[in-house]
Design an enzyme around this catalytic site. Structure first.
Site, PDB file in Angstrom:
ATOM      1  N   HIS A  84       0.853  -1.187   0.000  1.00  0.00           N
ATOM      2  CA  HIS A  84       0.000   0.000   0.000  1.00  0.00           C
ATOM      3  C   HIS A  84       0.884   1.231   0.000  1.00  0.00           C
ATOM      4  CE1 HIS A  84      -3.342   2.688   0.847  1.00  0.00           C
ATOM      5  NE2 HIS A  84      -2.528   3.292   1.683  1.00  0.00           N
ATOM      6  N   ASP A 171     -15.501   2.164   7.117  1.00  0.00           N
ATOM      7  CA  ASP A 171     -14.479   3.087   6.604  1.00  0.00           C
ATOM      8  C   ASP A 171     -15.019   3.873   5.422  1.00  0.00           C
ATOM      9  OD1 ASP A 171     -11.719   4.151   6.293  1.00  0.00           O
ATOM     10  OD2 ASP A 171     -11.969   3.174   4.351  1.00  0.00           O
ATOM     11  N   ARG A 178     -15.011  12.238   7.050  1.00  0.00           N
ATOM     12  CA  ARG A 178     -13.774  12.938   7.439  1.00  0.00           C
ATOM     13  C   ARG A 178     -13.352  13.935   6.374  1.00  0.00           C
ATOM     14  NH1 ARG A 178      -9.946   8.318   7.824  1.00  0.00           N
ATOM     15  NH2 ARG A 178      -8.385   9.904   8.235  1.00  0.00           N
ATOM     16  N   SER A 193      -8.118   3.387   9.038  1.00  0.00           N
ATOM     17  CA  SER A 193      -8.750   3.437   7.713  1.00  0.00           C
ATOM     18  C   SER A 193      -7.953   2.625   6.693  1.00  0.00           C
ATOM     19  CB  SER A 193      -8.851   4.904   7.273  1.00  0.00           C
ATOM     20  OG  SER A 193      -9.215   5.005   5.928  1.00  0.00           O
ATOM     21  N   LYS A 197      -8.815  -1.794   5.479  1.00  0.00           N
ATOM     22  CA  LYS A 197      -9.076  -2.242   4.101  1.00  0.00           C
ATOM     23  C   LYS A 197      -8.044  -3.284   3.676  1.00  0.00           C
ATOM     24  CE  LYS A 197      -9.290   2.101   3.108  1.00  0.00           C
ATOM     25  NZ  LYS A 197      -9.469   3.492   2.733  1.00  0.00           N
TER      26      LYS A 197
HETATM   27  N1  URA Z   1      -6.259   6.908   2.752  1.00  0.00           N
HETATM   28  C1  URA Z   1      -7.224   6.197   3.350  1.00  0.00           C
HETATM   29  O1  URA Z   1      -7.696   5.207   2.804  1.00  0.00           O
HETATM   30  N2  URA Z   1      -7.637   6.585   4.561  1.00  0.00           N
HETATM   31  C2  URA Z   1      -7.138   7.667   5.202  1.00  0.00           C
HETATM   32  O2  URA Z   1      -7.554   7.951   6.295  1.00  0.00           O
HETATM   33  C3  URA Z   1      -6.138   8.404   4.553  1.00  0.00           C
HETATM   34  C4  URA Z   1      -5.704   8.001   3.318  1.00  0.00           C
END
Ligand code: URA
Length: 445
Positions: A84, A171, A178, A193, A197
């Protein structure tokens, strides 16, 4: 009696810890709609101000993870891993990396995101690959059902899709909230977050690329180190092998910025060529994925295995199979420009001063690409797959007056005019040497 949501918001507002059960209850309530958006917004702001300790962060991560489906891979005979990136400009590394790692015997079930603001997204890049002519499929498909995702990962060792409604629904809601309540900038919220995932994919190992610099989420090394350390700790607490690399994002990666252009550069890397920085990141991040899964004994061994897969055609053949299985035209791997969409205008940006390229500011390049239509300002915007920049000169290169710094791929003369102004402002040319961040800033294991 369980505390009411308002009491839990007040507790966090006053700097107290929330228990795992309290965090689980709020996230469950938010997911099923019994905790309204305004209470979640208030709690998110309290978390921004008061923070969360490692245990609270781990509990938030677990609660978000449990809000939806978690994929399991017990039936696979090979280990699983993913990578990621916190996002950057010209960051196409996932595209050559995923097939290269799969070609080395590690399954990569990758759930990626779309671009937002100045950072691009893997899904937008993949969707710039058109479908096979006459097939009725418009482009590479990233919205697959979970059973297709599982089947393709089992068959090919890799599948590249977007977040579904069933993956971390908490999320999905919370990240949108957010975004409009100025509560993105919080380490525990970001950690929960991103990792929820990635953990929902069920992978055993995870390599994180935490970018540092103007084009990154984290502008300086200290903030990036804090985020990377928190993610590594939370991922390891969840029982996964995790490494975070801090890498440079003060300038764009490689030569391409824009969706189809970045696919073309990715294919160069998969053909054993491509720019040195794009290849180096692919090789090192992929090599670490092989090390974490035990397929390589050391990082150097992992890097050598990835380099070999890029150089001997196995990674490219794997990508062609993935493209075909996901509805794209696999001929893109042999002759990218016979397949990829091309912008009608390709115009040069020329140097008006001689010297060395001292700076090519990643943020300004990214914003210029968004204005051109290669990225989006709001999540519901469409992107133009064909437009973007081919950056012929990068920091450290010497230039003469009249040299072509970049090609602008655009739809209209007005776009070319604006892009010349915007991209021109991102270049700084002068005497001396650039003061760049090293590509590899740090590693946290
Ligand atoms: N990317 C995400 O998926 N979540 C965040 O909180 C910040 C960047």
């Amino acid at each position: 009696m369980a505390p009411r949501t308002v009491e839990l918001i007040a507790k966090k507002r006053d700097g107290q810890r929330l228990s795992a059960a309290e965090i689980e209850a709020i996230i469950q309530g938010y997911t099923d709609g019994s905790v309204p958006e305004y209470q979640m917004a208030a709690l998110a702001m309290a978390i921004v101000w008061r923070g969360m300790d490692a245990q609270e962060t781990a509990a938030l991560l677990q609660a978000m993870l449990h809000s939806g489906d978690e994929v399991t891979w017990q039936d696979l005979s090979v280990p699983t891993a993913d990578k990621h990136s916190t996002g950057g400009v010209g960051d196409k590394i996932s595209i050559p990396l995923a097939p290269a790692v799969a070609a080395c015997g590690v399954a990569v079930p990758m759930i990626s995101g779309r671009g937002l603001g100045h950072t691009g997204g893997t899904l937008d890049k993949l969707e710039s690959i058109p479908g096979v002519p006459g097939s009725g499929v418009a482009h590479f498909q990233t919205r697959l059902e979970m059973d297709q995702f599982r089947a393709l990962t089992a068959e090919l060792g890799c599948c590249l899709i977007g977040q579904t409604d069933r993956i971390c629904p908490a999320d999905k809601k919370l990240y949108s909230l957010r975004d409009v309540t100025a509560t993105v900038e919080s380490i525990p919220l970001i950690v929960a977050s991103i990792l929820s995932k990635k953990l929902a994919e069920g992978v055993g190992s995870l390599v994180l690329d935490v970018k540092v610099g103007s084009g990154a989420f984290m502008k300086n090394r200290a903030d990036a180190t804090q985020l990377a350390t928190a993610m590594v700790k939370a991922g390891q607490a969840a029982g996964r092998n995790v490494t975070a690399f801090l890498t440079a994002m003060d300038r764009p990666i490689g030569w391409a910025v824009g969706n189809a252009l970045e696919i073309a550069e990715s294919i160069e890397v998969l053909q054993g060529q491509g720019p040195a920085d794009t290849r180096a990141e692919t090789v090192r991040l992929g090599g670490e994925m092989l090390r974490l899964t035990g397929v390589a004994s050391t990082l150097e061994d992992g890097e050598a295995q990835i380099a070999a897969a890029l150089d001997d055609g196995r990674a490219l053949a794997k990508f062609a199979a993935i493209v075909q299985a996901q509805g794209g035209d696999p001929r893109v791997c042999e002759d990218p420009w016979a397949v990829l969409p091309r912008a009608p205008l390709i115009e040069p940006l020329v140097a008006t001063a001689a010297g060395t390229v001292l700076e090519l500011d990643a943020l300004q390049v990214g914003l210029a690409a968004v204005r051109l239509g290669a990225g989006r300002n709001k999540s519901e915007d469409d992107v133009d797959p064909a437009v973007g920049f081919a950056l012929l000169k990068k920091p450290g290169d010497t230039v003469q007056v009249g040299d072509v710094l970049a090609h602008i791929h655009a739809r209209s003369p007005e776009q070319v005019y604006a892009a010349r102004r915007d991209l021109g402002a991102a270049y700084r040319i002068g005497a001396g040497q650039p003061d760049l961040l090293p590509l590899w800033i740090d590693v946290i294991r």
